[in-house]
Design an enzyme around this catalytic site. Structure first.
Site, short mmCIF file in Angstrom:
data_model
loop_
_atom_site.label_atom_id
_atom_site.label_comp_id
_atom_site.label_asym_id
_atom_site.label_seq_id
_atom_site.Cartn_x
_atom_site.Cartn_y
_atom_site.Cartn_z
N HIS A 1 -4.22 -5.74 3.80
CA HIS A 1 -4.43 -5.30 5.15
C HIS A 1 -5.47 -6.36 5.67
O HIS A 1 -5.13 -6.84 6.96
CB HIS A 1 -5.21 -3.87 5.19
CG HIS A 1 -4.55 -2.64 4.74
ND1 HIS A 1 -4.87 -2.27 3.62
CD2 HIS A 1 -3.46 -2.14 5.26
CE1 HIS A 1 -3.87 -1.07 3.38
NE2 HIS A 1 -3.32 -1.04 4.41
N LYS B 1 5.26 -6.73 5.83
CA LYS B 1 6.89 -6.69 5.39
C LYS B 1 7.08 -5.64 4.04
O LYS B 1 8.03 -5.27 3.82
CB LYS B 1 7.36 -8.09 4.99
CG LYS B 1 7.46 -8.86 6.31
CD LYS B 1 8.36 -10.01 5.83
CE LYS B 1 8.61 -11.03 6.85
NZ LYS B 1 9.46 -12.14 6.55
N GLN C 1 10.18 0.39 7.74
CA GLN C 1 9.09 0.67 8.82
C GLN C 1 9.04 -0.33 10.09
O GLN C 1 9.04 -0.15 11.05
CB GLN C 1 7.73 0.97 8.03
CG GLN C 1 6.66 1.05 9.08
CD GLN C 1 5.34 1.44 8.50
OE1 GLN C 1 4.99 2.71 8.35
NE2 GLN C 1 4.28 0.68 8.34
N GLY D 1 -6.17 3.12 6.63
CA GLY D 1 -7.28 2.94 6.00
C GLY D 1 -7.18 2.71 4.53
O GLY D 1 -6.00 2.16 3.86
N ASN D 2 -7.91 2.68 3.74
CA ASN D 2 -8.41 2.35 2.35
C ASN D 2 -7.81 1.03 1.93
O ASN D 2 -6.73 0.57 1.39
CB ASN D 2 -7.38 3.26 1.36
CG ASN D 2 -7.69 3.14 0.00
OD1 ASN D 2 -6.82 2.85 -1.03
ND2 ASN D 2 -8.74 3.28 -0.35
O1 PAF Z 1 1.84 1.50 7.36
C1 PAF Z 1 1.05 2.14 7.53
O2 PAF Z 1 -0.18 2.38 7.17
C2 PAF Z 1 1.27 3.54 8.34
O3 PAF Z 1 2.45 3.97 8.09
C3 PAF Z 1 1.15 3.18 10.03
C4 PAF Z 1 1.85 2.05 10.39
C5 PAF Z 1 -0.29 2.86 10.03
C6 PAF Z 1 1.38 4.36 10.50
O4 PAF Z 1 0.50 5.33 10.22
#
Ligand code: PAF
Length: 274
Positions: free
Chosen positions: A33, A145, A150, A27-28
């Protein structure tokens, strides 16, 4: 756009579709995003965003309690970009009992860089992403990226568990001055926001040095660390690593420069592929 809070309702709704394309978020939401959702849209027959602040990936001294929760605003932005479904479960819905089954990424990937400074972080991320991809029946999932390590953890998890999901990585969105977009930029005060550009500048200096033929990575890294420190930052790392597994570069490897540093109370990360 439909906003769904429970797994049972989500399951029911997804019966209509064959290829959910999913953007997991906490979120936020910012323009970075939204770019992920735009990328996800043509990749499936229904576009979902998940909004869930995942306690499991926060350390005891980190910002779980203060992490901005802005669901209404997030939903407005998602609706405007043409997202079909927002899955925003409560903690009780996603973790009805303590999550005792955990996804433990391998230490050579999970205990370096971010994992060294945020112990348990990638276990928390991998576990929730496994759960969210399963809940949303994702066939495509899109990640930024900016969280380079992650993305690598998630790609390897999906491969190792033969999950039927294609993982798509999208380039980092930046503000005009070069600062990588991040929800945590909202923690910066006006003066810190002005100074924050230094992180991407340092990455660029290291990347430019490598592009110009330098292979004295340690010297380039040390110079960037000291530049950040002299400007009042507390750098955790600035390193050139090979893209394929984030280990030390060998001649001929494609590289990425990664950095994490604290400015005031805000810890920022960024990276640049060379
Ligand atoms: O990148 C993020 O916002 C978080 O690490 C994710 C992938 C949504 C997992 O909570």
């Amino acid at each position: 756009m439909q906003i769904i809070h429970t797994l049972s309702e989500l399951r029911e709704r997804l019966k209509l579709f064959r290829h959910p394309s999913v953007v997991p978020t906490m979120g936020n939401l910012h323009a970075g995003h939204i770019a992920l959702v735009e990328a996800a849209k043509p990749l499936g027959d229904v576009t979902l965003a998940t909004v869930f602040v995942n306690r499991l990936q926060f350390g005891p001294k980190e910002d779980f309690d203060t992490y901005p929760r802005t669901l209404q605003d997030d939903c407005d932005k998602l609706e405007a970009v043409g997202c079909d479904i927002v899955f925003a479960p409560s903690e009780k819905e996603l973790y009805p009992q303590p999550q005792t089954f955990l996804i433990q990424p391998p230490p050579e990937l999970a205990n370096i860089l971010e994992g060294e400074f945020r112990p348990g972080f990638f276990t928390g991320v991998a576990t929730v992403v496994m759960k969210l991809l399963s809940a949303t029946q994702a066939r495509t999932a899109v990640f930024g990226k900016k969280d380079y390590q992650q993305l690598m953890v998630i790609r390897q998890m999906v491969q190792q568990f033969a999950m039927p999901v294609e993982i798509v990585g999208i380039d980092t969105r930046r503000a005009e001055d070069g600062l990588a977009m991040s929800s945590r930029n909202g923690y910066l005060n006006a003066e810190e926001r002005r100074q924050a550009v230094l992180l991407s500048q340092c990455l660029k200096t290291v990347a430019d040095g490598i592009r110009s033929g330098r292979s004295d990575y340690a010297a380039l890294e040390a110079q960037a660390m000291s530049e950040l420190a002299s400007a009042g930052w507390k750098p955790d790392y600035v390193v050139a690593r090979r893209r394929v597994d984030l280990q030390a570069p060998q001649p001929g490897d494609a590289l990425v420069v990664l950095a994490a540093a604290k400015l005031g109370n805000t810890r920022l990360i960024d990276n640049l592929e060379v």
